[in-house]
Write a protein that holds these residues in place. Structure first.
Motif, PDB file in Angstrom:
ATOM      1  N   ILE A 186       0.847  -1.193   0.000  1.00  0.00           N
ATOM      2  CA  ILE A 186       0.000   0.000   0.000  1.00  0.00           C
ATOM      3  C   ILE A 186       0.881   1.241   0.000  1.00  0.00           C
ATOM      4  O   ILE A 186       0.701   2.129  -0.824  1.00  0.00           O
ATOM      5  N   LYS A 187       1.855   1.287   0.945  1.00  0.00           N
ATOM      6  CA  LYS A 187       2.764   2.427   0.993  1.00  0.00           C
ATOM      7  C   LYS A 187       3.970   2.117   1.870  1.00  0.00           C
ATOM      8  O   LYS A 187       3.927   1.231   2.731  1.00  0.00           O
ATOM      9  N   ASP A 188       5.022   2.871   1.652  1.00  0.00           N
ATOM     10  CA  ASP A 188       6.228   2.805   2.475  1.00  0.00           C
ATOM     11  C   ASP A 188       5.942   3.583   3.760  1.00  0.00           C
ATOM     12  O   ASP A 188       5.553   4.743   3.713  1.00  0.00           O
ATOM     13  N   VAL A 189       6.116   2.942   4.919  1.00  0.00           N
ATOM     14  CA  VAL A 189       5.858   3.596   6.211  1.00  0.00           C
ATOM     15  C   VAL A 189       7.123   3.595   7.073  1.00  0.00           C
ATOM     16  O   VAL A 189       7.040   3.692   8.303  1.00  0.00           O
ATOM     17  N   THR A 190       8.284   3.517   6.428  1.00  0.00           N
ATOM     18  CA  THR A 190       9.557   3.426   7.140  1.00  0.00           C
ATOM     19  C   THR A 190       9.715   4.517   8.184  1.00  0.00           C
ATOM     20  O   THR A 190      10.118   4.249   9.307  1.00  0.00           O
ATOM     21  N   ASN A 191       9.407   5.744   7.837  1.00  0.00           N
ATOM     22  CA  ASN A 191       9.603   6.862   8.764  1.00  0.00           C
ATOM     23  C   ASN A 191       8.300   7.363   9.381  1.00  0.00           C
ATOM     24  O   ASN A 191       8.260   8.447   9.952  1.00  0.00           O
ATOM     25  N   ASN A 192       7.249   6.575   9.269  1.00  0.00           N
ATOM     26  CA  ASN A 192       5.953   6.954   9.819  1.00  0.00           C
ATOM     27  C   ASN A 192       5.815   6.354  11.220  1.00  0.00           C
ATOM     28  O   ASN A 192       5.644   5.158  11.387  1.00  0.00           O
ATOM     29  N   ARG A 193       5.891   7.180  12.225  1.00  0.00           N
ATOM     30  CA  ARG A 193       5.876   6.721  13.621  1.00  0.00           C
ATOM     31  C   ARG A 193       4.579   6.011  13.999  1.00  0.00           C
ATOM     32  O   ARG A 193       4.543   5.239  14.946  1.00  0.00           O
ATOM     33  N   ASN A 194       3.483   6.282  13.275  1.00  0.00           N
ATOM     34  CA  ASN A 194       2.216   5.620  13.574  1.00  0.00           C
ATOM     35  C   ASN A 194       2.315   4.102  13.418  1.00  0.00           C
ATOM     36  O   ASN A 194       1.518   3.374  13.991  1.00  0.00           O
ATOM     37  N   TYR A 195       3.272   3.641  12.618  1.00  0.00           N
ATOM     38  CA  TYR A 195       3.416   2.207  12.354  1.00  0.00           C
ATOM     39  C   TYR A 195       4.551   1.566  13.145  1.00  0.00           C
ATOM     40  O   TYR A 195       4.903   0.420  12.890  1.00  0.00           O
ATOM     41  N   GLU A 196       5.104   2.272  14.104  1.00  0.00           N
ATOM     42  CA  GLU A 196       6.067   1.658  15.013  1.00  0.00           C
ATOM     43  C   GLU A 196       5.295   0.750  15.965  1.00  0.00           C
ATOM     44  O   GLU A 196       4.178   1.063  16.378  1.00  0.00           O
ATOM     45  N   ASN A 197       5.889  -0.379  16.332  1.00  0.00           N
ATOM     46  CA  ASN A 197       5.207  -1.333  17.207  1.00  0.00           C
ATOM     47  C   ASN A 197       4.742  -0.699  18.505  1.00  0.00           C
ATOM     48  O   ASN A 197       3.659  -0.998  19.000  1.00  0.00           O
ATOM     49  N   TYR A 198       5.549   0.189  19.063  1.00  0.00           N
ATOM     50  CA  TYR A 198       5.158   0.841  20.309  1.00  0.00           C
ATOM     51  C   TYR A 198       3.853   1.624  20.117  1.00  0.00           C
ATOM     52  O   TYR A 198       2.928   1.517  20.938  1.00  0.00           O
ATOM     53  N   ASN A 199       3.764   2.396  19.064  1.00  0.00           N
ATOM     54  CA  ASN A 199       2.558   3.202  18.830  1.00  0.00           C
ATOM     55  C   ASN A 199       1.362   2.326  18.491  1.00  0.00           C
ATOM     56  O   ASN A 199       0.232   2.642  18.876  1.00  0.00           O
ATOM     57  N   LEU A 200       1.574   1.216  17.794  1.00  0.00           N
ATOM     58  CA  LEU A 200       0.490   0.261  17.558  1.00  0.00           C
ATOM     59  C   LEU A 200       0.024  -0.344  18.880  1.00  0.00           C
ATOM     60  O   LEU A 200      -1.168  -0.539  19.086  1.00  0.00           O
ATOM     61  N   ALA A 201       0.968  -0.618  19.770  1.00  0.00           N
ATOM     62  CA  ALA A 201       0.624  -1.172  21.080  1.00  0.00           C
ATOM     63  C   ALA A 201      -0.219  -0.186  21.882  1.00  0.00           C
ATOM     64  O   ALA A 201      -1.219  -0.571  22.492  1.00  0.00           O
ATOM     65  N   VAL A 202       0.172   1.077  21.879  1.00  0.00           N
ATOM     66  CA  VAL A 202      -0.585   2.105  22.606  1.00  0.00           C
ATOM     67  C   VAL A 202      -1.989   2.217  22.026  1.00  0.00           C
ATOM     68  O   VAL A 202      -2.975   2.304  22.762  1.00  0.00           O
ATOM     69  N   THR A 203      -2.103   2.170  20.704  1.00  0.00           N
ATOM     70  CA  THR A 203      -3.404   2.261  20.044  1.00  0.00           C
ATOM     71  C   THR A 203      -4.296   1.086  20.430  1.00  0.00           C
ATOM     72  O   THR A 203      -5.491   1.247  20.637  1.00  0.00           O
ATOM     73  N   GLN A 204      -3.713  -0.106  20.561  1.00  0.00           N
ATOM     74  CA  GLN A 204      -4.489  -1.301  20.871  1.00  0.00           C
ATOM     75  C   GLN A 204      -4.726  -1.492  22.358  1.00  0.00           C
ATOM     76  O   GLN A 204      -5.588  -2.262  22.758  1.00  0.00           O
ATOM     77  N   CYS A 205      -4.009  -0.775  23.207  1.00  0.00           N
ATOM     78  CA  CYS A 205      -4.093  -0.970  24.653  1.00  0.00           C
ATOM     79  C   CYS A 205      -5.356  -0.304  25.205  1.00  0.00           C
ATOM     80  O   CYS A 205      -5.491   0.920  25.153  1.00  0.00           O
ATOM     81  N   SER A 206      -6.271  -1.099  25.755  1.00  0.00           N
ATOM     82  CA  SER A 206      -7.519  -0.533  26.284  1.00  0.00           C
ATOM     83  C   SER A 206      -7.242   0.390  27.465  1.00  0.00           C
ATOM     84  O   SER A 206      -7.933   1.380  27.660  1.00  0.00           O
ATOM     85  N   ARG A 207      -6.220   0.087  28.261  1.00  0.00           N
ATOM     86  CA  ARG A 207      -5.853   0.941  29.405  1.00  0.00           C
ATOM     87  C   ARG A 207      -5.414   2.312  28.900  1.00  0.00           C
ATOM     88  O   ARG A 207      -5.767   3.344  29.462  1.00  0.00           O
TER      89      ARG A 207
END
Length: 174
Positions: free
Chosen positions: A146-167
């Motif tokens: 779909i696209k290169d997200v190398t420098n897109n912080r939204n796709y860093e595992n940490y930010n994905l974890a925060v997005t998915q964390c209900s807490r």
């Protein structure tokens, strides 16, 4: 002299959800389940715990990463015991975020790829481990990028974890 520095250079792509049958039938493809917990994270440095499971066996690691450039990070990973892993996890659980994913590791045209599939995403992430920041990448034809997200912080595992964390969503912070 000291220990040699370990560097990680990679590109990351957002891709359409792949056909898991294609991945499962790739020659020399390994599927592992990963649980990753971030103990400390800022713009340039992170400490994380990782549990890698495959074939009814698990390995445990603590990893320290430091940003060198947008593409290059110094990475030091240490294997730890299961007891140490759970001790560190329990000690830091109240201030950490976690993410789980299935990772498919495979080679295509002498290039090493990691495809991460997350339980709550309808897309996947594809990473390629590069030998240099100038390496030309040849993506597999069975992957729909779909696209290169190398420098897109939204796709860093940490930010994905925060997005998915209900807490995190409930308290707006972790």
């Amino acid at each position: 002299i000291g220990e040699p520095k370990h560097f990680e250079i990679e590109n990351k792509y957002l891709v359409e959800m792949p056909d898991k049958n294609v991945l499962d039938n790739l020659e020399f493809c390994e599927k592992v389940n990963i649980s990753q917990t971030y103990i400390e994270k800022n713009n340039d440095f992170e400490i994380r715990l990782r549990k890698r499971s495959s074939n009814n066996s698990s390995s445990y690691f603590v990893t320290l990463k430091r940003k060198i450039t947008d593409l290059k990070r110094e990475e030091n990973e240490y294997k730890i015991s299961e007891n140490k892993y759970y001790h560190l996890l329990d000690r830091n659980l109240c201030r950490s975020v976690s993410i789980t994913k299935d990772r498919y590791c495979f080679c295509y045209k002498s290039q090493y790829f990691e495809m991460d599939i997350y339980p709550d995403m309808d897309k996947a992430l594809l990473e390629i481990e590069l030998n240099s920041e100038n390496q030309v990448v040849e993506l597999p034809p069975f992957i729909d990028v779909i696209k290169d997200v190398t420098n897109n912080r939204n796709y860093e595992n940490y930010n994905l974890a925060v997005t998915q964390c209900s807490r995190c969503r409930k308290n707006k912070v972790c």
